[in-house]
Scaffold this motif. Structure first.
Motif, PDB file in Angstrom:
ATOM      1  N   ALA A  22      35.116  75.295 -49.388  1.00  0.00           N
ATOM      2  CA  ALA A  22      36.180  75.968 -50.183  1.00  0.00           C
ATOM      3  C   ALA A  22      37.047  76.180 -49.355  1.00  0.00           C
ATOM      4  O   ALA A  22      38.452  76.348 -49.820  1.00  0.00           O
ATOM      5  CB  ALA A  22      35.220  76.995 -50.880  1.00  0.00           C
ATOM      6  N   MET A  23      37.056  76.863 -48.161  1.00  0.00           N
ATOM      7  CA  MET A  23      38.341  77.323 -47.300  1.00  0.00           C
ATOM      8  C   MET A  23      39.011  76.113 -46.943  1.00  0.00           C
ATOM      9  O   MET A  23      40.598  76.204 -46.879  1.00  0.00           O
ATOM     10  CB  MET A  23      37.938  78.184 -46.181  1.00  0.00           C
ATOM     11  N   CYS A  24      38.672  75.181 -46.654  1.00  0.00           N
ATOM     12  CA  CYS A  24      39.088  74.004 -46.221  1.00  0.00           C
ATOM     13  C   CYS A  24      40.009  73.456 -47.473  1.00  0.00           C
ATOM     14  O   CYS A  24      41.146  73.123 -47.329  1.00  0.00           O
ATOM     15  CB  CYS A  24      38.552  72.842 -45.701  1.00  0.00           C
ATOM     16  N   ALA A  25      39.381  73.274 -48.579  1.00  0.00           N
ATOM     17  CA  ALA A  25      40.151  72.912 -49.774  1.00  0.00           C
ATOM     18  C   ALA A  25      41.241  73.902 -50.210  1.00  0.00           C
ATOM     19  O   ALA A  25      42.382  73.494 -50.394  1.00  0.00           O
ATOM     20  CB  ALA A  25      39.289  72.940 -51.071  1.00  0.00           C
ATOM     21  N   LEU A  26      41.192  75.241 -50.182  1.00  0.00           N
ATOM     22  CA  LEU A  26      42.272  76.098 -50.215  1.00  0.00           C
ATOM     23  C   LEU A  26      43.306  75.870 -49.086  1.00  0.00           C
ATOM     24  O   LEU A  26      44.327  75.966 -49.703  1.00  0.00           O
ATOM     25  CB  LEU A  26      41.888  77.496 -50.244  1.00  0.00           C
ATOM     26  N   GLN A  27      43.054  75.896 -47.908  1.00  0.00           N
ATOM     27  CA  GLN A  27      43.855  75.536 -46.860  1.00  0.00           C
ATOM     28  C   GLN A  27      44.942  74.006 -47.312  1.00  0.00           C
ATOM     29  O   GLN A  27      46.135  74.266 -47.201  1.00  0.00           O
ATOM     30  CB  GLN A  27      43.371  75.176 -45.570  1.00  0.00           C
ATOM     31  N   PHE A  28      44.315  73.066 -47.612  1.00  0.00           N
ATOM     32  CA  PHE A  28      44.816  71.818 -47.676  1.00  0.00           C
ATOM     33  C   PHE A  28      45.805  72.056 -49.003  1.00  0.00           C
ATOM     34  O   PHE A  28      46.818  71.452 -49.264  1.00  0.00           O
ATOM     35  CB  PHE A  28      43.859  70.815 -47.798  1.00  0.00           C
ATOM     36  N   ALA A  29      45.168  72.641 -50.211  1.00  0.00           N
ATOM     37  CA  ALA A  29      46.035  72.695 -51.460  1.00  0.00           C
ATOM     38  C   ALA A  29      47.157  73.722 -51.099  1.00  0.00           C
ATOM     39  O   ALA A  29      48.237  73.644 -51.618  1.00  0.00           O
ATOM     40  CB  ALA A  29      45.201  73.449 -52.416  1.00  0.00           C
ATOM     41  N   SER A  30      47.014  74.674 -50.450  1.00  0.00           N
ATOM     42  CA  SER A  30      48.259  75.617 -50.190  1.00  0.00           C
ATOM     43  C   SER A  30      49.366  74.902 -49.418  1.00  0.00           C
ATOM     44  O   SER A  30      50.445  75.121 -49.493  1.00  0.00           O
ATOM     45  CB  SER A  30      48.068  76.693 -49.277  1.00  0.00           C
ATOM     46  N   GLN A  31      48.866  74.035 -48.481  1.00  0.00           N
ATOM     47  CA  GLN A  31      49.817  73.196 -47.555  1.00  0.00           C
ATOM     48  C   GLN A  31      50.774  72.336 -48.541  1.00  0.00           C
ATOM     49  O   GLN A  31      51.831  72.273 -48.441  1.00  0.00           O
ATOM     50  CB  GLN A  31      49.171  72.433 -46.578  1.00  0.00           C
ATOM     51  N   VAL A  32      49.916  71.759 -49.239  1.00  0.00           N
ATOM     52  CA  VAL A  32      50.718  70.910 -50.604  1.00  0.00           C
ATOM     53  C   VAL A  32      51.568  71.654 -51.462  1.00  0.00           C
ATOM     54  O   VAL A  32      52.586  71.330 -51.385  1.00  0.00           O
ATOM     55  CB  VAL A  32      49.673  69.894 -51.357  1.00  0.00           C
ATOM     56  N   GLU A  33      51.237  72.734 -51.726  1.00  0.00           N
ATOM     57  CA  GLU A  33      51.965  73.419 -52.499  1.00  0.00           C
ATOM     58  C   GLU A  33      53.007  73.991 -52.015  1.00  0.00           C
ATOM     59  O   GLU A  33      54.398  74.047 -52.348  1.00  0.00           O
ATOM     60  CB  GLU A  33      51.240  74.816 -53.150  1.00  0.00           C
ATOM     61  N   GLN A  34      53.043  74.475 -50.541  1.00  0.00           N
ATOM     62  CA  GLN A  34      54.051  75.033 -49.829  1.00  0.00           C
ATOM     63  C   GLN A  34      55.316  73.942 -49.525  1.00  0.00           C
ATOM     64  O   GLN A  34      56.437  74.146 -49.512  1.00  0.00           O
ATOM     65  CB  GLN A  34      53.602  75.581 -48.566  1.00  0.00           C
ATOM     66  N   LYS A  35      54.741  72.690 -49.284  1.00  0.00           N
ATOM     67  CA  LYS A  35      55.416  71.577 -49.165  1.00  0.00           C
ATOM     68  C   LYS A  35      56.481  71.369 -50.314  1.00  0.00           C
ATOM     69  O   LYS A  35      57.475  70.931 -50.318  1.00  0.00           O
ATOM     70  CB  LYS A  35      54.821  70.260 -48.828  1.00  0.00           C
ATOM     71  N   ILE A  66      57.240  73.497 -52.631  1.00  0.00           N
ATOM     72  CA  ILE A  66      58.293  74.751 -52.511  1.00  0.00           C
ATOM     73  C   ILE A  66      59.361  74.305 -51.751  1.00  0.00           C
ATOM     74  O   ILE A  66      60.566  74.653 -51.969  1.00  0.00           O
ATOM     75  CB  ILE A  66      57.440  76.149 -52.489  1.00  0.00           C
ATOM     76  N   ASP A  67      58.930  74.184 -50.579  1.00  0.00           N
ATOM     77  CA  ASP A  67      60.172  73.902 -49.515  1.00  0.00           C
ATOM     78  C   ASP A  67      60.749  72.712 -49.889  1.00  0.00           C
ATOM     79  O   ASP A  67      62.313  72.953 -49.873  1.00  0.00           O
ATOM     80  CB  ASP A  67      59.388  73.765 -47.920  1.00  0.00           C
ATOM     81  N   LYS A  68      60.492  71.719 -50.317  1.00  0.00           N
ATOM     82  CA  LYS A  68      61.191  70.567 -50.643  1.00  0.00           C
ATOM     83  C   LYS A  68      62.233  70.809 -51.952  1.00  0.00           C
ATOM     84  O   LYS A  68      63.312  70.581 -51.652  1.00  0.00           O
ATOM     85  CB  LYS A  68      60.282  69.355 -51.453  1.00  0.00           C
ATOM     86  N   ALA A  69      61.566  71.841 -52.801  1.00  0.00           N
ATOM     87  CA  ALA A  69      62.539  72.295 -53.970  1.00  0.00           C
ATOM     88  C   ALA A  69      63.693  73.115 -53.287  1.00  0.00           C
ATOM     89  O   ALA A  69      64.877  72.805 -53.986  1.00  0.00           O
ATOM     90  CB  ALA A  69      61.618  72.982 -55.076  1.00  0.00           C
ATOM     91  N   SER A  70      63.421  73.861 -52.401  1.00  0.00           N
ATOM     92  CA  SER A  70      64.413  74.649 -51.934  1.00  0.00           C
ATOM     93  C   SER A  70      65.548  73.781 -51.143  1.00  0.00           C
ATOM     94  O   SER A  70      66.736  74.237 -51.366  1.00  0.00           O
ATOM     95  CB  SER A  70      63.779  75.685 -50.885  1.00  0.00           C
ATOM     96  N   VAL A  71      65.103  72.991 -50.396  1.00  0.00           N
ATOM     97  CA  VAL A  71      65.814  71.964 -49.885  1.00  0.00           C
ATOM     98  C   VAL A  71      66.715  71.205 -50.864  1.00  0.00           C
ATOM     99  O   VAL A  71      68.077  71.035 -50.399  1.00  0.00           O
ATOM    100  CB  VAL A  71      65.241  71.092 -48.898  1.00  0.00           C
ATOM    101  N   SER A  72      66.084  70.613 -51.859  1.00  0.00           N
ATOM    102  CA  SER A  72      66.912  69.881 -52.838  1.00  0.00           C
ATOM    103  C   SER A  72      68.141  70.947 -53.356  1.00  0.00           C
ATOM    104  O   SER A  72      69.142  70.560 -53.534  1.00  0.00           O
ATOM    105  CB  SER A  72      66.038  69.471 -53.983  1.00  0.00           C
ATOM    106  N   GLU A  73      67.790  72.160 -53.677  1.00  0.00           N
ATOM    107  CA  GLU A  73      68.582  73.172 -54.109  1.00  0.00           C
ATOM    108  C   GLU A  73      69.828  73.234 -53.212  1.00  0.00           C
ATOM    109  O   GLU A  73      70.861  73.272 -53.642  1.00  0.00           O
ATOM    110  CB  GLU A  73      68.065  74.199 -54.651  1.00  0.00           C
ATOM    111  N   ASP A  74      69.423  73.335 -51.963  1.00  0.00           N
ATOM    112  CA  ASP A  74      70.518  73.507 -51.094  1.00  0.00           C
ATOM    113  C   ASP A  74      71.151  72.378 -50.889  1.00  0.00           C
ATOM    114  O   ASP A  74      72.728  72.555 -50.568  1.00  0.00           O
ATOM    115  CB  ASP A  74      69.974  73.936 -49.462  1.00  0.00           C
ATOM    116  N   VAL A  75      70.772  71.308 -50.687  1.00  0.00           N
ATOM    117  CA  VAL A  75      71.588  69.906 -50.693  1.00  0.00           C
ATOM    118  C   VAL A  75      72.498  69.829 -52.050  1.00  0.00           C
ATOM    119  O   VAL A  75      73.635  69.331 -51.961  1.00  0.00           O
ATOM    120  CB  VAL A  75      70.694  68.526 -50.570  1.00  0.00           C
TER     121      VAL A  75
END
Length: 97
Positions: free
Chosen positions: A56-69, A71-80
């Motif tokens: 369960a902790m592994c699943a949470l870690q991987f899912a949070s990494q995907v979600e953070q990416k 979010i980060d991609k959306a932020s970069v897109s806004e900046d661009v």
């Protein structure tokens, strides 16, 4: 139909037989290795009662990494987009002068 490949992946002391396309094999094997490494890390750093908690902790870690990416991609897109709009305005200003 594309060629199918039968593989077995071991995760948390369980074997999972899979039927996949050859192009998926490398990614699945790398993912299984990452999961195994993460399981070892969690077991060393935390008092874990069973594999279910670790998985369960592994699943949470991987899912949070995907979600953070995402979010980060959306932020970069806004900046661009903002920079492109500023550049467009600058070009329009110079072209109309």
């Amino acid at each position: 139909m594309a060629e199918q490949l039968k593989i077995k992946l071991s995760i948390a002391n369980r074997v999972y037989p899979l039927t996949i396309t050859p192009g998926q094999e490398e990614g699945l094997r790398k993912a299984a290795k990452k999961i195994e490494a993460m399981i070892s890390q969690f077991e060393q750093n935390y008092s874990v009662r069973d594999k279910q908690d670790v998985l369960a902790m592994c699943a949470l870690q991987f899912a949070s990494q995907v979600e953070q990416k995402t979010i980060d991609k959306a932020s970069v897109s806004e900046d661009v987009e903002e920079k492109l709009n500023a550049l467009d305005q600058l070009l329009q200003k110079h072209l109309s002068a």
